[in-house]
Design an enzyme around this catalytic site. Structure first.
Site, PDB file in Angstrom:
ATOM      1  N   GLU A   1     -31.467  10.646   7.474  1.00  0.00           N
ATOM      2  CA  GLU A   1     -30.177   9.926   7.759  1.00  0.00           C
ATOM      3  C   GLU A   1     -30.381   8.264   8.324  1.00  0.00           C
ATOM      4  OE1 GLU A   1     -27.332   9.655   5.504  1.00  0.00           O
ATOM      5  OE2 GLU A   1     -27.106  11.302   6.433  1.00  0.00           O
TER       6      GLU A   1
ATOM      7  N   THR B   1     -32.000   6.118   8.412  1.00  0.00           N
ATOM      8  CA  THR B   1     -33.553   5.913   7.845  1.00  0.00           C
ATOM      9  C   THR B   1     -33.619   4.076   6.703  1.00  0.00           C
ATOM     10  OG1 THR B   1     -33.935   7.419   6.079  1.00  0.00           O
ATOM     11  CG2 THR B   1     -34.817   8.031   7.769  1.00  0.00           C
ATOM     12  N   ASP B   2     -32.644   4.003   5.985  1.00  0.00           N
ATOM     13  CA  ASP B   2     -32.517   3.121   5.392  1.00  0.00           C
ATOM     14  C   ASP B   2     -32.781   2.390   6.091  1.00  0.00           C
ATOM     15  OD1 ASP B   2     -29.558   3.328   5.830  1.00  0.00           O
ATOM     16  OD2 ASP B   2     -29.237   2.957   3.698  1.00  0.00           O
TER      17      ASP B   2
ATOM     18  N   SER C   1      -3.901  -0.092  -5.968  1.00  0.00           N
ATOM     19  CA  SER C   1      -4.710   1.340  -5.417  1.00  0.00           C
ATOM     20  C   SER C   1      -3.683   2.333  -6.207  1.00  0.00           C
ATOM     21  CB  SER C   1      -5.557   1.545  -4.627  1.00  0.00           C
ATOM     22  OG  SER C   1      -5.661   2.776  -4.069  1.00  0.00           O
TER      23      SER C   1
ATOM     24  N   ALA D   1     -14.802   9.913   4.881  1.00  0.00           N
ATOM     25  CA  ALA D   1     -15.575  11.231   5.249  1.00  0.00           C
ATOM     26  C   ALA D   1     -17.184  11.478   5.281  1.00  0.00           C
ATOM     27  CB  ALA D   1     -14.657  11.783   3.924  1.00  0.00           C
TER      28      ALA D   1
ATOM     29  N   LEU E   1     -18.335  10.152   2.410  1.00  0.00           N
ATOM     30  CA  LEU E   1     -19.042  10.776   1.057  1.00  0.00           C
ATOM     31  C   LEU E   1     -19.412   9.693   0.020  1.00  0.00           C
ATOM     32  CD1 LEU E   1     -17.338  13.951   0.006  1.00  0.00           C
ATOM     33  CD2 LEU E   1     -19.440  13.505   0.841  1.00  0.00           C
TER      34      LEU E   1
ATOM     35  N   SER F   1     -15.819   3.530  -0.042  1.00  0.00           N
ATOM     36  CA  SER F   1     -15.844   2.267   0.064  1.00  0.00           C
ATOM     37  C   SER F   1     -17.033   1.977  -0.669  1.00  0.00           C
ATOM     38  CB  SER F   1     -16.134   1.412   1.298  1.00  0.00           C
ATOM     39  OG  SER F   1     -17.208   1.759   2.132  1.00  0.00           O
TER      40      SER F   1
ATOM     41  N   ASP G   1     -26.677   3.967   0.809  1.00  0.00           N
ATOM     42  CA  ASP G   1     -25.426   4.045  -0.697  1.00  0.00           C
ATOM     43  C   ASP G   1     -25.594   3.952  -2.451  1.00  0.00           C
ATOM     44  OD1 ASP G   1     -24.771   5.580   2.071  1.00  0.00           O
ATOM     45  OD2 ASP G   1     -23.534   4.372   2.094  1.00  0.00           O
TER      46      ASP G   1
END
Ligand code: GLA
Length: 372
Positions: free
Chosen positions: A18, A20-21, A53, A108, A110, A113, A157
């Site tokens: 986490e 780290t990207d 949406s 949240a 996950l 976006s 992501d």
């Protein structure tokens, strides 16, 4: 006949690695069984693309141009930012309705976006014949978030959402984009995501502050270590030179990044060798580091991780994603999953006065067109 096409992009859960990207380090996420569907309908009466949406009331029609500007703080900025990137490449699709729906909890951790961005990129790639690879679509979606949404996020992501393979997690080197699809052989353990239902807002400055603090650490450590990115600094180099980092906050941020990169390396080795308990222990170490050194956890996340670790059948638990609320991820023995959800859920509710949600997931495929 009206042409209708459907596209789908999953969300993701990061198992370890986490923050780290954007430091050129390793991450180890997989795609989950929740995501975003995009229904595309051709409509010659529309000049531009009509965005709607099932989850938001706001609708608008946008023109796919490199000059387009964000619309307030509306959700449409995610698809619109991707359209701007396509426009920059010379693709200006028009006369479509795009309707989004999904079952990913928002804000949240996950990647709801990134899921919207990548599903848009996959759809535009098909509709325009741009013929970009999945990796290029991931990079394009990240560019859109960096420039249009103004969050300096890394590539994790978008990459996993575009590239995931079922039953695998991706060990991704974010400096080179070299990656391995590693079979997620969890034996009798299940991935259980716990949603604290404490929403977070990544558009806040906290994420970009972390990016700046990491850059400050690199600036000091680069001359003595020859590191190009913070993730290049080895733990030994860090311990030798950490006294040069006179700002205690910058020092803590750097320690997290350096040690977390080392943990991802060791965790993927442990997983490949079937040493799941060791993998689980490193998940917890990652959480402690995110809580104490990187300071992106929250009371709700800490509470849920503590409750998880004190429940039978749990070998690892940590916050996942950007933190500041959002979700935890735990490895739970299959026979303990029902008890885990019941026990952690009720204790969490009585301590935090918030109702948690739980999602049991397996590793899924990345984004694609849904062909009937
Ligand atoms: C968010 C960002 C990612 C990554 C994580 C933290 O999800 O979008 O790029 O930095 O936070 O690991």
């Amino acid at each position: 006949m009206t042409v209708q096409r459907k596209f789908y992009a999953p969300g993701r859960v990061n198992l370890i690695g986490e923050y780290t990207d954007f430091n050129g380090g390793l991450v180890f996420p997989c795609a989950i069984n929740r995501g975003t569907s995009l229904q595309v309908t051709e409509d010659r009466s529309i000049d531009g693309i009509a965005l709607s949406s099932d989850d938001f009331d706001f609708t608008t029609t946008v023109v796919c141009s490199s000059e387009a500007k964000p619309v307030g703080r509306e959700w449409v900025n995610y698809p619109l930012g991707v359209m701007v990137e396509f426009a920059k490449l010379g693709f200006n699709p028009s006369a479509f309705r795009f309707n989004y729906s999904g079952d990913l909890p928002l804000s949240a951790g996950l990647s709801s976006s990134a899921s919207v961005s990548v599903v848009t990129a996959v759809a535009l790639n098909e509709l325009t014949g741009a013929n970009l690879s999945a990796q290029e679509l991931a990079l394009l979606s990240q560019r859109s978030e960096n420039t249009f949404i103004n969050v300096q996020c890394g590539i994790m992501d978008q990459f996993v959402i575009a590239m995931a393979q079922s039953d695998c997690a991706i060990a991704l080197d974010c400096a080179t984009l070299e990656y391995q699809q590693i079979p997620l052989n969890l034996k009798e353990y299940r991935i259980v995501i716990g949603n604290t239902n404490q929403p977070r807002n990544l558009k806040g400055s906290a994420y970009n502050d972390r990016v700046n603090e990491c850059q400050a650490a690199l600036k000091t450590l680069a001359p003595v270590t020859h590191a190009k990115q913070l993730a290049d600094v080895t733990p030994d180099q860090f311990y030798e030179h950490s006294n040069l980092l006179t700002d205690a906050i910058v020092r803590k941020r750097a320690q997290h990044v350096v040690e977390e990169c080392d943990r991802v390396n060791r965790a993927t080795v442990a997983l490949k060798a079937g040493r799941l308990e060791e993998f689980g222990r490193m998940m917890l170490q990652s959480h402690v580091s995110l809580r104490d050194l990187f300071e992106v956890s929250s009371d709700t996340l800490d509470c849920m991780v503590d409750l998880a670790m004190n429940t039978d059948g749990v070998i690892g638990s940590r916050m996942t994603g950007a933190g500041f609320g959002g979700c935890t991820v735990s490895l739970v023995h299959q026979e303990s999953v029902d008890h885990f959800i019941e026990s952690v859920g009720s204790k969490y509710e009585s301590q935090m006065k918030l109702k948690a949600d739980f999602y049991v997931t397996t590793a899924m495929n990345g984004a694609s067109e849904v062909l009937n």
